[in-house]
Design a protein around this motif. Structure first.
Motif, short mmCIF file in Angstrom:
data_model
loop_
_atom_site.label_atom_id
_atom_site.label_comp_id
_atom_site.label_asym_id
_atom_site.label_seq_id
_atom_site.Cartn_x
_atom_site.Cartn_y
_atom_site.Cartn_z
N LYS B 157 -31.28 -13.34 -40.24
CA LYS B 157 -32.33 -12.99 -41.20
C LYS B 157 -33.50 -13.97 -41.23
O LYS B 157 -34.66 -13.53 -41.31
CB LYS B 157 -31.71 -12.86 -42.60
N PRO B 158 -33.27 -15.31 -41.16
CA PRO B 158 -34.41 -16.23 -41.26
C PRO B 158 -35.54 -15.94 -40.27
O PRO B 158 -36.71 -15.97 -40.65
CB PRO B 158 -33.76 -17.61 -41.01
N ASP B 161 -37.49 -12.88 -41.47
CA ASP B 161 -38.30 -13.21 -42.65
C ASP B 161 -39.58 -13.92 -42.25
O ASP B 161 -40.61 -13.76 -42.88
CB ASP B 161 -37.52 -14.14 -43.59
N ARG B 162 -39.49 -14.74 -41.23
CA ARG B 162 -40.64 -15.56 -40.88
C ARG B 162 -41.65 -14.88 -39.99
O ARG B 162 -42.82 -15.22 -40.03
CB ARG B 162 -40.16 -16.87 -40.21
N VAL B 163 -41.23 -13.95 -39.14
CA VAL B 163 -42.21 -13.42 -38.17
C VAL B 163 -42.53 -11.93 -38.30
O VAL B 163 -43.53 -11.49 -37.74
CB VAL B 163 -41.82 -13.74 -36.70
N ASP B 172 -43.74 -7.99 -29.86
CA ASP B 172 -43.27 -9.09 -30.70
C ASP B 172 -42.02 -8.68 -31.49
O ASP B 172 -41.12 -9.49 -31.72
CB ASP B 172 -44.36 -9.53 -31.68
N ARG B 174 -39.77 -6.64 -30.50
CA ARG B 174 -38.62 -6.68 -29.59
C ARG B 174 -38.09 -8.11 -29.50
O ARG B 174 -36.89 -8.36 -29.58
CB ARG B 174 -39.08 -6.19 -28.21
N LYS B 175 -39.02 -9.05 -29.36
CA LYS B 175 -38.64 -10.46 -29.28
C LYS B 175 -37.93 -10.89 -30.57
O LYS B 175 -36.91 -11.58 -30.54
CB LYS B 175 -39.93 -11.27 -29.10
N ALA B 176 -38.46 -10.46 -31.70
CA ALA B 176 -37.88 -10.86 -32.99
C ALA B 176 -36.46 -10.35 -33.17
O ALA B 176 -35.57 -11.08 -33.58
CB ALA B 176 -38.77 -10.38 -34.15
N LEU B 179 -34.12 -12.25 -30.79
CA LEU B 179 -33.83 -13.62 -31.25
C LEU B 179 -32.92 -13.58 -32.48
O LEU B 179 -32.04 -14.43 -32.65
CB LEU B 179 -35.13 -14.36 -31.57
#
Lengths: 240, 240
Positions: B157-158, B161-163, B172, B174-176, B179
């Motif tokens: 989750k962090p 929440d950030r990105v 982006d 997909r990357k998020a 990760l």
């Protein structure tokens, strides 16, 4: 809820706890969850607590009573021969308090529970870091996993996994536990400022550094912001 | 356990699921948890599943039966008038399957449970993303919280929440989600590769991109390593 974390490093032990307690979302309060017992240079024992406040407070009270009244013959964490014995005393006290309270709670079908982190060293012994389970049994931090957490541990674990090893310096360890707490504070409302931070340097047998970090602490806010920025920058640079 | 995540962005919806199921740590298997129903250009409905495999498989089987046998008059997710109605059909089917299985399980005092993410769009409608609870009720992603998670949601989750915001690009995003999955894979053994990834571009009413990412996928490994490095670099740069 709660978040407490302890690191066992070659250079010393680093401890951090939040202070929020709640009985429902509409009943929030601030209670210290870090407790230090020391005979400086001879012995230091630090307890971090999570779970039912009535269990942890009564456990602390009984541990203190045993220290203050040695004549009653109850084993005391300040005179126990080894840190293992200290962990056993805390575990037994915790399990016994929990049992006493559970008996009272039986009618209302509520069960109480609490866990603790015990960090300590006695002169001539090694630093040891234990996690005491609600049932009184415990585990110990080792070189492979040099940290222990109680309470809401999941949000703050990834950063610890990535940066903490037994060789981590005390300064880096401070940063790591504060960032671990920062991730937890962001995601779980029932973990809250202020924070209690402590360092026990190796063989000092005392708390070498102690700090309360308030909600409006500028350094903590700046660190939190810098970490957010670092994560976003790192994210932007990754290609997949 | 399981980890599935769905994002609702202005550009489209991005979905990711793992494939690990387990009945105890000694009984691990790989099952797809992402299911696509589509009438390309007209309607797309994607389901992500978490929880008891017997509940999710039976729910899927009943949903498919309703699609294949419209003459029986059971509401079908491929003919429902709106995505809200699709969510209701999935919720009702899930709750009813769960109830049927719980009745069988009563004697052994075991309770079954499952939850789902439903992502879909029909021609002329908007993209909608729902989380269906085990009881059949549901919530919907909004601009304020443009993602939904089921299963082991805390570790991942962090980063979300950030990105992630509604303006995040599909690349982006997909990357998020990758990760976010990476953090979860590292911390919970019961979430495992391979992964199923899908993108539903806005107004396409079909799955625009679909990919299975295997355990030995070089790009995923490189991304995971790059992220670890970025976190460590960011960590080193922070001063407190």
């Amino acid at each position: 809820m709660t978040y407490c974390v302890g690191l066992l490093l070659k250079a010393g032990m680093v401890l951090l706890s939040d202070t929020r307690t709640n009985a429902g979302l509409d009943n929030i309060a601030t209670y210290r969850k870090m407790f230090v017992f020391e005979d400086p240079g001879e012995r230091v024992v630090t307890l971090l607590t999570a779970g039912s406040l009535s269990v942890t407070q009564t456990t602390l009270a009984r541990l203190r009573e045993a220290i203050d009244h040695p004549e009653e013959g109850v084993p005391s964490i300040m005179t126990a021969q080894t840190m293992l014995e200290v962990a056993e005393i805390v575990g037994n006290t915790l399990a016994s308090v929990r049992h006493d309270i559970d008996v009272r709670m039986e009618a209302s079908k509520v069960s109480t529970s609490a866990s603790m982190i015990v960090a300590g060293q006695r002169k001539g012994g090694t630093m040891r870091l234990f996690l005491i389970y609600p049932e009184g049994n415990f585990i110990e931090a080792t070189e492979d996993t040099p940290y222990l957490q109680i309470g809401e541990h999941k949000y703050g674990k990834p950063i610890l996994d990535r940066v903490v090893t037994p060789d981590t310096s005390l300064e880096d360890a401070r940063k790591a536990v504060l960032l671990s707490m920062d991730s937890t504070l962001r995601s779980n409302l029932s973990v809250g400022m202020p924070l209690d931070f402590a360092v026990i340097e190796k063989d000092a047998c005392r708390v070498s550094r102690r700090q309360r970090i308030e909600a409006q602490d500028e350094d903590f806010r700046a660190m939190s912001q810098a970490w957010s920025n670092a994560l976003r920058d790192g994210f932007q640079k990754i290609r997949i």
